[in-house]
Structure formats: structure tokens, C-alpha cells
Design a protein around this motif. Structure first.
Motif, PDB file in Angstrom:
ATOM      1  N   TYR A   1       5.130  -0.785   2.434  1.00 29.66           N
ATOM      2  CA  TYR A   1       5.653  -0.494   1.091  1.00 29.66           C
ATOM      3  C   TYR A   1       5.821   1.023   0.964  1.00 29.66           C
ATOM      4  O   TYR A   1       6.904   1.555   0.964  1.00 29.66           O
ATOM      5  N   HIS A   2       4.659   1.704   0.840  1.00 23.85           N
ATOM      6  CA  HIS A   2       4.683   3.171   0.754  1.00 23.85           C
ATOM      7  C   HIS A   2       4.817   3.815   2.116  1.00 23.85           C
ATOM      8  O   HIS A   2       5.256   4.947   2.233  1.00 23.85           O
TER       9      HIS A   2
ATOM     10  N   GLU B   1      -2.095   2.093  -2.219  1.00 24.26           N
ATOM     11  CA  GLU B   1      -0.794   2.108  -1.550  1.00 24.26           C
ATOM     12  C   GLU B   1      -0.830   1.060  -0.444  1.00 24.26           C
ATOM     13  O   GLU B   1      -1.908   0.582  -0.097  1.00 24.26           O
TER      14      GLU B   1
ATOM     15  N   HIS C   1      10.862  -4.968  -3.912  1.00 27.72           N
ATOM     16  CA  HIS C   1       9.577  -4.687  -4.551  1.00 27.72           C
ATOM     17  C   HIS C   1       9.638  -3.283  -5.151  1.00 27.72           C
ATOM     18  O   HIS C   1      10.192  -2.371  -4.528  1.00 27.72           O
ATOM     19  N   HIS C   2       9.048  -3.120  -6.342  1.00 28.54           N
ATOM     20  CA  HIS C   2       9.197  -1.837  -7.030  1.00 28.54           C
ATOM     21  C   HIS C   2       8.501  -0.690  -6.289  1.00 28.54           C
ATOM     22  O   HIS C   2       8.769   0.474  -6.571  1.00 28.54           O
ATOM     23  N   HIS C   3       7.598  -1.008  -5.333  1.00 34.03           N
ATOM     24  CA  HIS C   3       6.963   0.068  -4.563  1.00 34.03           C
ATOM     25  C   HIS C   3       7.698   0.390  -3.273  1.00 34.03           C
ATOM     26  O   HIS C   3       7.289   1.268  -2.526  1.00 34.03           O
TER      27      HIS C   3
ATOM     28  N   ARG D   1      10.866   1.907  -1.512  1.00 34.30           N
ATOM     29  CA  ARG D   1      12.108   2.675  -1.629  1.00 34.30           C
ATOM     30  C   ARG D   1      12.833   2.564  -0.290  1.00 34.30           C
ATOM     31  O   ARG D   1      12.408   3.157   0.690  1.00 34.30           O
TER      32      ARG D   1
ATOM     33  N   ASN E   1      -4.759   3.479  -7.564  1.00 35.54           N
ATOM     34  CA  ASN E   1      -3.868   4.331  -6.748  1.00 35.54           C
ATOM     35  C   ASN E   1      -3.536   3.682  -5.412  1.00 35.54           C
ATOM     36  O   ASN E   1      -3.058   4.355  -4.499  1.00 35.54           O
TER      37      ASN E   1
END
Ligand SMILES: [Zn+2]
Ligand SMILES: [Zn+2]
Length: 346
Positions: A111-112, A107, A48-50, A52, A105
Motif C-alpha cells: 500500500y504505502h 502503514e 484503495h485510498h492508501h 497511490r 499511523n
């Protein structure tokens, strides 16, 4: 402690990690249940692009507070809590207007922030700041409480689609979300609820639990014809697509009654988001098509209440309970559609 971390698509590892401590504004919890859903299966496959990596996954979280950080008031060790998954900022124009589900915004847990596939985790200060840590009502177990998050999303979807008294409702997709939609629609006073799926096995399993007024096998019948037959030609007042299917969305528009509402509850694959629709059906029949993007902290609180009051029972929807080291089996069961709800007990 043990955690399940996403490293790359196809690479989730159960491994050791240092136990976190509660920093200022945070609480630390012992995770009791973190349930899995199609989103986890999607992340496992595509990433998923969110996210890392490496990142501890898991966003349907319930547990017990074991440590309270500085400047946190109102909570103490031993409190049983449920954690929101989507974290609105609480400050932007949408949040200020009370539209927290569409906060740009936003989150997310897992994910984050480190998620709930772990023995311990910290609840971020940002969650507490938007009132996103919820007390689990007496009589509600941790596993049930972990299902409050998906139920909160379902609640947001049905509020937007205005499901109410006397409505004929079609739910397309009989997974855990579809089952929650059936039960919530009933509790909101729907007259009849019809459940559709292409997967006959899953449809039968779901129907045995939530008892729709009719089950429609999309693999062998014309779903639109069938709904028109069942509704004496009117169509359905509300159609909810709880499946990542453009075809289901197209059928939903065709089977909606005049002034019907259509919820595109499930998103489509990123590489295939285009559908074709007869815009004149929308025009002449005064149809409303709405989306749904997660849930607000308030939806989570209300979902816990619905579970506690017995308005939307969820315990029988939890068909599989697995320890943390079997999280991959759980994700496999979910992606093959063999379960209703799978919960992990770290
Ligand atoms: Zn989920
Ligand atoms: Zn915001």
C-alpha cells in the motif's frame, strides 16, 4: 525484474521495473512466495485510498535476503525471512501501550510501500525498526511462511475473542481465513468447531481439509437454528464472521451462547457498514462483540512458531501455486472462491 503493479481499479500489469537496492536501514530480498487473499481481489476491483498508483502489490511475503543496507545488524545474505504486512509506528500512545494492531499511523506493505509481487523488493527500515522481519524456522517452507501473515491476523482475532478450552466455536466463511480459524481454534482447545458457508462447493473443499465437527450450508438451512440444534440449545461460545457479510454478523449475535464472544473478524463493504441487532441479546446474555484489525509483529512471530510446531498446519491449505505472470489468474481464482490459498512464486 518482473513486478505486478496496480495502476487503477481493473488494471494490474505484470511489467518490468528496475531492481531496487537496499538503502540505509533496509534489506533487499529475493521474494520466494507472496500469497494472495481477498484483500488483493478487493484492491483489484476498487483500488484503495492508501494506494497511490502505480504500486507493486502483495503483502503476504516470504523470501531470502540478498543484500543488507548500512546500519542493519543481525541479518545477512542467505537468511530466510517473513515480512509483516501491517507496520505500526512503534511510537504513538497505542503502540506504547502494546496495542500495535490499532496504531493510527499504521502503514502497509503493498500500500504505502512496494509489495511482494516482484522478483526482488526492499524491506523498509520502518519494518525492521518494529521487529517486523522474522526468521523462518527450519523445516518451514517459503510458501508456508507466507501464510504466517494471515494466520497472525487470525491469532489476533481469537485472542480478542478469547477462544479457549472447551469452547463451541462457529466460523462463518470457509475461505482461507475460515480454514485457519478452524485449525487455530482446535489448537487452542475448542471442544467443537462448526463451519458455515453460502458457497456449497467451497464449503465442501474446506471441510475436506480442516474437518469441522459439522458443515452448515447457509444457502439451504437456517444457520441460527442449525447451530442451536448442534449445541443442545445453548448456542456457540464463540462465533467468528470470516466473511464480509452484515447478515452473518446479525446471525452471529443470534446464535451466541450466554457470555458468548462474537468476533467481527471480516469488515463490511465501505458503502454498507450498518447492521441491525437486538441489543437486549447483548445485554441479558452478557455478550462480548469484538473487532479485529490485522496483526502485530509479535503475532507474526507466534504464527511462524505455530506453523513450525505443527500446531496449525498450513501447507495443505495452499491449493494453487502460480508464477508471477499469472497473478491475475490467481486473483480471479480467489475472488470466485475456487481455491483455499493461492500463492505466487515470482
Ligand atoms: Zn492478505
Ligand atoms: Zn503507533
Amino acid at each position: 525484474m518482473k513486478v505486478a503493479r496496480f495502476h487503477a481499479p481493473g488494471d494490474i500489469r505484470v511489467e518490468d521495473a528496475p531492481e531496487p537496492t537496499a538503502r540505509t536501514g533496509e534489506v533487499k530480498i529475493r521474494v520466494r512466495n507472496c500469497s494472495t487473499c481477498g484483500t488483493d481481489a478487493k484492491i483489484y476491483k476498487f483500488g484503495h485510498h492508501h494506494i497511490r498508483p502505480p504500486r507493486v502489490m502483495g503483502h503476504e511475503i516470504a523470501g531470502e535476503i540478498v543484500e543488507v543496507g548500512d546500519e542493519v545488524t543481525g541479518w545477512q545474505a542467505g537468511d530466510r525471512v517473513q515480512v509483516i504486512a501491517a507496520i505500526p509506528c512503534g511510537r504513538c500512545e497505542e503502540c506504547r501501550r502494546g496495542r500495535m494492531t490499532v496504531c493510527p499511523n499504521q502503514e502497509s506493505m503493498g500500500y504505502h510501500f512496494e509489495g511482494g509481487f516482484a522478483e526482488f523488493m526492499t524491506v523498509p527500515a520502518k519494518v525492521l525498526a518494529v521487529d517486523g522481519l522474522n526468521r523462518i524456522p527450519d523445516g518451514v517452507g517459503f510458501a508456508e511462511a507466507s501464510v504466517a501473515e494471515p494466520l497472525a491476523c487470525v491469532l489476533n482475532g481469537q485472542e480478542l475473542a478469547r477462544v479457549g478450552e472447551g469452547d463451541d466455536v462457529v466460523i462463518m466463511g470457509s475461505g482461507p481465513i475460515g480454514c485457519l480459524h478452524v485449525r487455530l481454534a482446535r489448537s487452542r482447545g475448542a471442544a467443537r468447531v462448526f463451519l458455515v458457508d453460502l458457497n456449497a462447493g467451497r464449503l465442501a473443499m474446506a471441510a475436506g481439509l480442516v474437518h469441522p465437527d459439522a458443515s452448515i450450508r447457509g444457502d439451504e438451512t437456517d444457520v441460527v437454528d442449525e447451530v442451536l440444534k448442534l449445541t443442545e440449545g445453548r448456542g456457540a461460545d464463540v462465533v467468528i464472521t470470516a466473511a464480509a457479510s452484515g447478515a452473518a454478523q446479525e446471525q452471529a449475535i443470534q446464535m451466541a451462547a450466554r457470555q458468548g464472544r462474537i468476533s467481527f473478524f471480516g469488515g463490511l463493504p465501505k458503502d454498507a457498514p450498518i447492521i441491525s441487532a437486538d441489543a437486549n441479546l447483548v445485554h441479558y446474555r452478557e455478550l462480548t462483540i469484538v473487532g479485529a484489525n490485522g496483526s502485530s509483529p509479535q503475532h507474526n512471530k507466534q504464527a511462524l512458531r505455530l506453523i513450525a510446531e505443527g500446531a496449525v498446519p498450513v501447507s495443505d491449505l495452499i491449493t494453487h501455486r502460480l508464477p508471477l505472470d499469472q497473478v491475475l489468474d490467481g486473483i480471479g481464482i480467489v475472488s470466485r472462491g475456487e481455491a483455499i490459498k493461492v500463492t505466487v512464486e515470482p
